[in-house]
Design an enzyme around this catalytic site. Sequence first.
Site, PDB file in Angstrom:
ATOM      1  N   ASP A   1     -43.956  29.566  16.204  1.00  0.00           N
ATOM      2  CA  ASP A   1     -44.256  28.671  17.337  1.00  0.00           C
ATOM      3  C   ASP A   1     -45.504  27.843  17.062  1.00  0.00           C
ATOM      4  O   ASP A   1     -45.638  26.721  17.562  1.00  0.00           O
ATOM      5  CB  ASP A   1     -44.442  29.489  18.622  1.00  0.00           C
ATOM      6  CG  ASP A   1     -45.615  30.463  18.526  1.00  0.00           C
ATOM      7  OD1 ASP A   1     -45.759  31.099  17.466  1.00  0.00           O
ATOM      8  OD2 ASP A   1     -46.375  30.577  19.495  1.00  0.00           O
TER       9      ASP A   1
ATOM     10  N   THR B   1     -54.125  34.884  14.979  1.00  0.00           N
ATOM     11  CA  THR B   1     -53.844  33.449  15.096  1.00  0.00           C
ATOM     12  C   THR B   1     -54.971  32.764  15.851  1.00  0.00           C
ATOM     13  O   THR B   1     -55.571  33.365  16.734  1.00  0.00           O
ATOM     14  CB  THR B   1     -52.515  33.289  15.860  1.00  0.00           C
ATOM     15  OG1 THR B   1     -51.464  33.702  14.999  1.00  0.00           O
ATOM     16  CG2 THR B   1     -52.267  31.857  16.300  1.00  0.00           C
TER      17      THR B   1
ATOM     18  N   VAL C   1     -40.427  29.946  10.457  1.00  0.00           N
ATOM     19  CA  VAL C   1     -41.309  28.964  11.097  1.00  0.00           C
ATOM     20  C   VAL C   1     -41.774  29.541  12.430  1.00  0.00           C
ATOM     21  O   VAL C   1     -40.952  29.978  13.237  1.00  0.00           O
ATOM     22  CB  VAL C   1     -40.575  27.627  11.343  1.00  0.00           C
ATOM     23  CG1 VAL C   1     -41.495  26.620  12.004  1.00  0.00           C
ATOM     24  CG2 VAL C   1     -40.029  27.071  10.024  1.00  0.00           C
TER      25      VAL C   1
ATOM     26  N   GLY D   1     -49.126  34.921  20.244  1.00  0.00           N
ATOM     27  CA  GLY D   1     -48.355  36.114  20.585  1.00  0.00           C
ATOM     28  C   GLY D   1     -47.073  36.144  19.778  1.00  0.00           C
ATOM     29  O   GLY D   1     -47.006  35.550  18.689  1.00  0.00           O
ATOM     30  N   THR D   2     -46.080  36.823  20.301  1.00  0.00           N
ATOM     31  CA  THR D   2     -44.811  36.976  19.579  1.00  0.00           C
ATOM     32  C   THR D   2     -44.060  35.637  19.568  1.00  0.00           C
ATOM     33  O   THR D   2     -43.257  35.345  20.461  1.00  0.00           O
ATOM     34  CB  THR D   2     -43.952  38.078  20.231  1.00  0.00           C
ATOM     35  OG1 THR D   2     -43.816  37.772  21.629  1.00  0.00           O
ATOM     36  CG2 THR D   2     -44.611  39.441  20.107  1.00  0.00           C
TER      37      THR D   2
END
Length: 313
Positions: free
Chosen positions: A212, A181, A210, A233-234
């Site tokens: 973050d 990302t 969807v 991240g997660t």
Amino acid sequence: MSLAIHGGAGLISKDHFTDKELTEYRKGLREVLDRSKQMWLEGEEAISIVIECVRLLEDNPLFNAGKGSVLNSQGVVEMDASIMGPSSTHENYWGAGVSGLTQVKNPIYVANELRKMNQHSLLSGEGARNFAKNLGVKHLAPDSFITSKRKLQFQNFLKNKEITLDHGSVSSDKPYQEGQTVGAVCLDKKGNLAAATSTGGMTGKMDGRVSDSAIIGQGTWAHAKTLAISATGTGDHFIQICFCHRVHMRMLYEKLSLEQAIQEGLDELASIGGNGGAVAVDLEGNVSLLFNSGGMFRACFESKTGRETLDIF
Ligand code: ASP
């Protein structure tokens, strides 16, 4: 002026890369850092600078955004992006995100067009894809987004049925999952802040999920009184704790410094099992590059101190 970019955070370590791969990643980050410094010297605004940073990272197939995005559970690329910065019609900043784009070369352009409308905050699925088509932004054939590494990751997903961060999980039968990302934050010469994030999400995610990275206040945030921040991240954990907006609240109401506010956010993230990091700048031009995972592809420039960083682990 201060500027920071990221190319994803996760449970990575040096053993997962060859020297050649690391050189390629560093080259990608360097190109973006140099271009953004040049734009800053030319007096460009923060919002244009973060768009260009993210555009370059989307075009680099090493990273998990635009070309090089990971595949969802159906083997399809679905991309999310968001952006926030000064608004022409609102006193405060305005941000917008898009989710579920399939063939758009640069999702960040689509998010920015939505932001400029000062009307909606999040467009998803078919509506987002139609919006992108009507804008006339460049579209590419679905196959041209998919790299051989992403195919391999998808095959691993089919075998293990484990939804992973693109770089998240490592074992002998799961090769290191590279490409991440991307995001950028900037404080410009006029004192304006902006933040942008773009992603293909997580390998094996449900179609329609969807992230973050599409949602204002979760993966992306910028505000005239505090900071600009882009997280990685997660993502589902970041959403559970409203990560970026809570960092803003800690700075505004608890008077925490940029680093303190982000560290508290990362501690909260860890407490619910999440991992990742964020790049951020505040109004004084301080930069933060904190993460609680093995690494984060990152680079920054802080003009007041002359500090320049380009690092992975
Ligand atoms: N936050 C992104 C997501 O959850 C993934 C990442 O940052 O690498 O889709």
